[in-house]
Design a protein around this motif. Structure first.
Motif, PDB file in Angstrom:
ATOM      1  N   LEU A  58      -7.973  -6.815  -0.256  1.00 43.04           N
ATOM      2  CA  LEU A  58      -6.741  -7.544   0.279  1.00 43.04           C
ATOM      3  C   LEU A  58      -7.268  -9.117   0.085  1.00 43.04           C
ATOM      4  O   LEU A  58      -6.318  -9.909  -0.117  1.00 43.04           O
ATOM      5  N   ALA A  99      -9.701   6.758  -0.246  1.00 40.93           N
ATOM      6  CA  ALA A  99      -9.918   6.864   1.320  1.00 40.93           C
ATOM      7  C   ALA A  99     -10.722   7.567   1.839  1.00 40.93           C
ATOM      8  O   ALA A  99     -10.914   8.133   3.177  1.00 40.93           O
ATOM      9  N   ILE A 115      -7.971   2.960  -4.883  1.00 40.05           N
ATOM     10  CA  ILE A 115      -9.016   2.728  -3.815  1.00 40.05           C
ATOM     11  C   ILE A 115      -9.101   4.158  -2.869  1.00 40.05           C
ATOM     12  O   ILE A 115      -8.169   4.302  -2.273  1.00 40.05           O
ATOM     13  N   LEU A 161       0.957  -1.147  -0.015  1.00 40.71           N
ATOM     14  CA  LEU A 161       0.126   0.186   0.110  1.00 40.71           C
ATOM     15  C   LEU A 161       0.925   1.210  -0.103  1.00 40.71           C
ATOM     16  O   LEU A 161       1.936   1.237   0.919  1.00 40.71           O
ATOM     17  N   ASP A 195      -4.217   5.177  -2.321  1.00 43.69           N
ATOM     18  CA  ASP A 195      -5.223   6.132  -2.060  1.00 43.69           C
ATOM     19  C   ASP A 195      -5.171   7.226  -2.926  1.00 43.69           C
ATOM     20  O   ASP A 195      -5.860   8.033  -3.369  1.00 43.69           O
ATOM     21  N   TYR A 225     -10.613  -1.485   1.145  1.00 52.02           N
ATOM     22  CA  TYR A 225      -9.233  -2.047   1.159  1.00 52.02           C
ATOM     23  C   TYR A 225      -9.234  -3.477   1.605  1.00 52.02           C
ATOM     24  O   TYR A 225      -8.456  -4.277   0.967  1.00 52.02           O
ATOM     25  N   GLU A 245     -11.970   1.725   4.618  1.00 55.20           N
ATOM     26  CA  GLU A 245     -11.324   0.649   5.346  1.00 55.20           C
ATOM     27  C   GLU A 245     -11.777  -0.622   4.669  1.00 55.20           C
ATOM     28  O   GLU A 245     -11.092  -1.545   4.155  1.00 55.20           O
ATOM     29  N   LEU A 304      -7.262   5.468   7.507  1.00 59.07           N
ATOM     30  CA  LEU A 304      -7.986   4.518   6.633  1.00 59.07           C
ATOM     31  C   LEU A 304      -9.185   4.121   7.841  1.00 59.07           C
ATOM     32  O   LEU A 304      -8.762   3.027   8.501  1.00 59.07           O
ATOM     33  N   LEU A 342      -2.175  -1.371  -3.749  1.00 56.76           N
ATOM     34  CA  LEU A 342      -3.295  -0.554  -3.701  1.00 56.76           C
ATOM     35  C   LEU A 342      -2.907   0.900  -3.239  1.00 56.76           C
ATOM     36  O   LEU A 342      -1.985   1.163  -2.319  1.00 56.76           O
TER      37      LEU A 342
END
Ligand code: GRF
Length: 202
Positions: free
Chosen positions: A85, A66, A64, A14, A44, A81, A78, A73, A42
């Motif tokens: 994951l 946030a 993605i 991330l 933000d 994400y 959250e 997050l 990933l």
């Protein structure tokens, strides 16, 4: 059979920035010095360099949002994400310049399996622009730290540290650049330690 080789560690990276640490992880894997796979990257930040780097290596890379939070997050983001994951089967999360505070949802889902890299010798200089904090304070040695993430900010058990001397005529930029050279050795080393721990029975 006891002789079976352990499966490569499945890492999600991330990040919010240029992704040079992510690159060092990818390079270590490609060079055969880290038995792992980056299963997804990933971010933000929609146009973050880290996403481009991942895509160049054929790694699933996703922005993605946030929002609406600016520094953490949490909430719906959250959950988004976490869903990604799980979708990519991540076993561990490597934060590489991810500019958000990790909250309980992720910490509980990945206990002792989230690591972070910080550009100072923790516990000195947590927070932002720590290379500048180190320079302003006048320390003669700084460096970088890879640690397990806990509920604090830039705190948690340390896996690897590498020291960098602060030079007389250093600028924040030059010091950060030299710290980054060490970061790129520290992150793969820390992930090797984590992989060994997770693959050791008991
Ligand atoms: C690194 O200096 C790292 O220590 C900090 O953010 C920076 C990210 O750099 N947490 P990059 O995006 O990996 O190049």
């Amino acid at each position: 059979m006891g002789s079976e080789k352990a499966a490569p560690l499945r890492i999600a990276v991330l990040g919010s920035g240029k992704g040079s640490n992510c690159q060092s992880i990818i390079d270590a894997i490609e060079a055969g010095s880290l038995d792992a796979r980056v299963v997804c990257v990933l971010s933000d930040v929609a146009d973050a360099g880290i996403l481009e780097r991942a895509a160049r290596h054929g790694i699933p890379a996703r922005h993605i949002s946030a929002a609406p939070y600016r520094t953490k997050l949490a909430g719906e983001a959250e959950r988004a994400y976490l869903a990604a994951l799980r979708e990519y089967g991540a076993e561990v999360i490597a934060l590489a310049g991810f500019m958000r505070i990790i909250k309980e949802g992720l910490l509980h889902a990945y206990p002792d399996r989230i690591v972070n890299i910080h550009p100072a010798l923790l516990p000195a200089f947590p927070g932002l622009e720590s290379w500048k904090q180190a320079l302003d304070y006048g320390v003669k040695v700084s460096g970088c730290t890879v640690h397990i993430v806990d509920a604090g900010i830039d705190s948690g058990p340390i896996l690897v540290q590498r020291a960098v001397p602060v030079l007389e005529d250093d600028t924040p930029e030059r010091l950060h650049a030299r710290i980054q050279v060490e970061e790129h050795k520290a992150y793969p080393a820390a992930l090797r330690i984590l992989a060994a721990r997770l693959r050791t029975p008991g």
